[in-house]
Every structure is written in C-alpha cells, then in structure tokens.
Write a protein that holds these residues in place. Sequence first.
Motif, short mmCIF file in Angstrom:
data_model
loop_
_atom_site.label_atom_id
_atom_site.label_comp_id
_atom_site.label_asym_id
_atom_site.label_seq_id
_atom_site.Cartn_x
_atom_site.Cartn_y
_atom_site.Cartn_z
N TRP A 65 0.83 -1.20 0.16
CA TRP A 65 -0.35 0.08 -0.14
C TRP A 65 0.62 1.36 0.04
O TRP A 65 0.33 2.29 -0.36
CB TRP A 65 -1.36 0.26 1.31
N ASP A 66 1.84 1.40 0.76
CA ASP A 66 2.48 2.56 0.81
C ASP A 66 3.38 3.04 0.07
O ASP A 66 2.89 4.36 -1.12
CB ASP A 66 3.40 2.30 2.15
N GLU A 67 3.99 1.82 -0.88
CA GLU A 67 4.67 1.65 -2.45
C GLU A 67 3.75 2.58 -3.85
O GLU A 67 4.12 3.33 -4.32
CB GLU A 67 5.55 0.94 -2.67
N LEU A 68 2.24 2.52 -3.32
CA LEU A 68 1.74 2.13 -4.46
C LEU A 68 1.29 4.15 -4.00
O LEU A 68 1.15 4.50 -5.19
CB LEU A 68 0.55 1.16 -4.63
N LEU A 69 0.88 3.98 -2.99
CA LEU A 69 0.43 5.39 -2.82
C LEU A 69 1.27 6.14 -2.86
O LEU A 69 1.09 7.44 -3.22
CB LEU A 69 -0.18 5.48 -1.18
N LYS A 70 2.71 5.84 -2.42
CA LYS A 70 3.62 6.78 -2.67
C LYS A 70 3.89 7.82 -4.01
O LYS A 70 3.34 8.20 -4.26
CB LYS A 70 4.61 6.27 -1.81
N ALA A 71 3.50 6.21 -5.34
CA ALA A 71 4.17 6.36 -6.27
C ALA A 71 2.64 7.12 -6.94
O ALA A 71 3.44 8.27 -7.88
CB ALA A 71 3.91 5.06 -7.17
N ALA A 72 1.48 6.64 -6.74
CA ALA A 72 0.39 7.48 -7.31
C ALA A 72 0.57 8.81 -6.62
O ALA A 72 -0.24 9.63 -7.14
CB ALA A 72 -0.84 7.00 -6.78
#
Length: 491
Positions: free
Chosen positions: A482-489
């Motif tokens: 979740w952290d990686e996805l939200l950071k990228a988005a």
Amino acid sequence: MKGGLLFRGWKTLTSRGFSSLNDKSLRVCVIGSGPAGFYTAEKMLKAHERAEVDILDRLPTPFGLVRSGVAPDHPETKIVVNQFSRVASNERCSFFGNVSLGSDVSLSELRDMYDVVVVAYGAESDRSLGVPGENLKEIYSAREFVWWYNGHPDCRYMAPDLKCTDTAVVLGQGNVALDVARILLRPMTELQTTDIAEHALVSLQESTIRKVYLVGRRGPAQAACTAKELREILGMKNLQVHIREADLVISPADEEELKASRIQRRVYDLLCKSATSHQRHDFAGQRELHFIFFRKPDKFVPSEDESRVGGVRLEKTCLKANGLSGKQVAIGTGQFEGLNCGLVLKSIGYKSVPVDGLPFDKYRAGVVPNVKGRVLSSDQPENVNIEQGLYVVGWLKRGPTGIVATNLYCAEETVASILEDIDNGLIASPFGSPKPGRQGLLQALEDKNVRFVPFGGWEKIDSKEKLEGQLRNKPREKLTTWDELLKAALG
C-alpha cells in the motif's frame, strides 16, 4: 495513508468534471473497477450522452481481477485494460481509487449523491470447507495464492512456504485451480519474463514442490475447467500427467450430461486423450500433475509439529442424481484414504462480502437479489420491492462464475435495465432538485480527509512499474505494498 489533505487531483477533477455537470446530467456511480464495473461505465457513457460516471475502488489501482486475478503467463487476457483505460479517459468519467465502501463512504451516502448507483465490487473473500484442521498453517485459499503471486497489496506478506514439501494439493478442478497448479509447476524460465510479482518469483525459484494433486468431488465428465485452460496445462513440457483410467469410465447419466454440454465433452475428451498418450519417462527433477476424481476432503491432518498441514484425509464419493437441478451431485461413501502434502490451496469458490444497505440473498451466499440487475429489497417473493436507482453487476449479480468477457453481457443487461427505468421516469425526476454527484463525493472525501487516487495517479504507478520492469526484461515490476502504491500515485 488514508488520512491527509486531498491532493492536486481535486483541481483536475474540478476543471474536467464540474464544468460539464448541469441540471440535466445523469449522475452515475459504479462501485468497483474490475471488468464488470468498467464495462458498465463504457455502456452507460455510450448509451446516455448526459451520463457522468464515477468509478470507485478501494485499491489505488484499477482493473480488478484483470490485474490481480489473471495469471501472469496469460498476458493476452490483460489487453482489455487498454479498452478500460480509454473509458477512464473519457471527459465524462472519473476514477476514485483508495476509497473504501463502508468506511470512507457509505452506500446510503452514495445513493443520496447519485441518480444511479451500480454495485460491482465482486468477491473478495472465500467459501469455507468447514472440515477439521482447516486453520492449520500452509492451507490457503486459491484467491490468496493468486493475489500473492500477482502482487495484490493485501497478500504481499502471505509468504507460503514452498520449500517444506515436494507435494501440494489443490482442492478443486476449475480454471483457478488449474492456474495455481500451472504456476507451481511452470519452469521458471517461462515465468521470469512475465509480470509475476518479484517476491513470488523468488519463492517459486526456491520451491521444492514437484507434485501437484488436483482433487475433485465429482468425475471427469463434470470437471469445471474450460478446454483452453486444460489443454494448456496438459501440454506443458517435462510434466508427467497422471489420470487413473478407471476414473474415465462414464455412466449413462454422465453421457447425458456430456451430450448437453459441448464444453464438458471437450474437457472429458482431453482428459481421456491425456490418460492414454502420456509416456512415462522419469528423470531427476521431473514434475508431476495428478488428477484425483471422486474424492472430497474430510479433514486436514497436522504435521509432526501439529501447527502446519501434513496431509489431507479424503473421502471417496459417488454420484447421485439431484432431481431439483437435473445434475449429479457427489455424496460420501464412508471410505477414506490419506494424501500427504505440505501445502493445500482451496479452490472451492470466491465469496462476496456484504455491506450495510445492500440486500444479500440468503439462499445464494454472496449474491445480491436482483432482476436483470435491478436490486431487490428482499429475496422473499411476497415482499419484493425494487430499490430505486440501485443496481448490481458482475459476480455480485450472478455469482463468481464466467470469464472476463462474461461481464460484458452482464453489464449490457444491467445498463439496459437502467435505461428502461430512465425512460419510465423512475430515475432522476426532472421535478426534483439535481443530486450533487461528483461534487458531493469530492466534498465528502475532503470532509473525511480521504486521499483518493484519480486515474492520473494510477498512470504514475503504471509508468513506474513499466520502467522497473524494463530493467528486469519484464512487462512491468508491480508495486506490491500500500505504501509503495500510494507514494507513487500521490507523490
């Protein structure tokens, strides 16, 4: 990372969305961005020139099972995301990722905001066998295993132990069961150039599993897979396929079933051909696939440490005619046999999760009572009322069956019901004040400090994954937390 201020996507949606909204617009909310949701949005946008469609999903990423369910070695099935991306790019359509139904926004709130609400969030849970030992370690649902190797953030840290055993048992013989068996047995050289999650690839490279047993309650005439999926796994290189020829003997009742279904006949013929054509050439490291028919799990047996699974006790079954359905059902015979293993994957069906305000059919678990997509307030015939403005599509509508394309016809039927209700004056009455639609949703999310991900946020994830994939000769390297996805988005 749910909290915090709404990010700059607000301005994008404001300039693109609010300016086109007017009192004659039809505000439509689709909950779920899998194939059923996107096909519904596409059909709605084409059929109604004033429709404004907002697609919600609890994940930061769209496309549902096309991303997290389709096997990594089936890239051709994923091409449909190009079509869905064009839908999302329509100026009358917006994507709201990272928005959870129930916690971030309720169904009743959405029904107050939109003229039409279509529930399409599918099935994100699993049926239970209800047999002793089901909670032992190294017993997973096939859904969890599929999500794990496809990089779904909910299963990133599942970590099945593929080095503790040489034998896995898959309960079920449908397409998902064949998928997980194929991934366990597929040579790594054929997987490392797919979009399989890196953590799964590493684990599979270290795997000691060499035998997979596919266990079905009924016989080869009732196997639930499709001929295409079966042909693929039967044709794998350096794989010994074991089918007991005695299991292939069919009864007159079986013959009648096969006459009624061309698909079932093709599956049965493939199994028969495989049983007689596979030559036994044993060599070191060879992998084996065993089809076990007429067996059902009676209990799971613990290993020596008593915490993890060590085997399955199977009860032999026979088929008995079911007068109600016209099909044969498996019943136990009271005869048992054991099968040692260190990993069990249950492929016995997905199950939808209920939410407040959405009726569920108590006779068909996980299905919303409906007539051609119109949600019914009750599954009791004497008390049926249609929930005005509320519709359902996909697995919630018909149960967890079918392929990606099945959702196209399902969506067409639901959209036809919506259009009919509009024509009959049952939706968006011109005499009432217009509903707020997207503007109301944006305000509600801001009030609750929900950080949503628009389609532009997904495009950032997409670009990053493809760039990382190029470095590994893969189509993409998925972000899996979740952290990686939200950071990228949102970065």
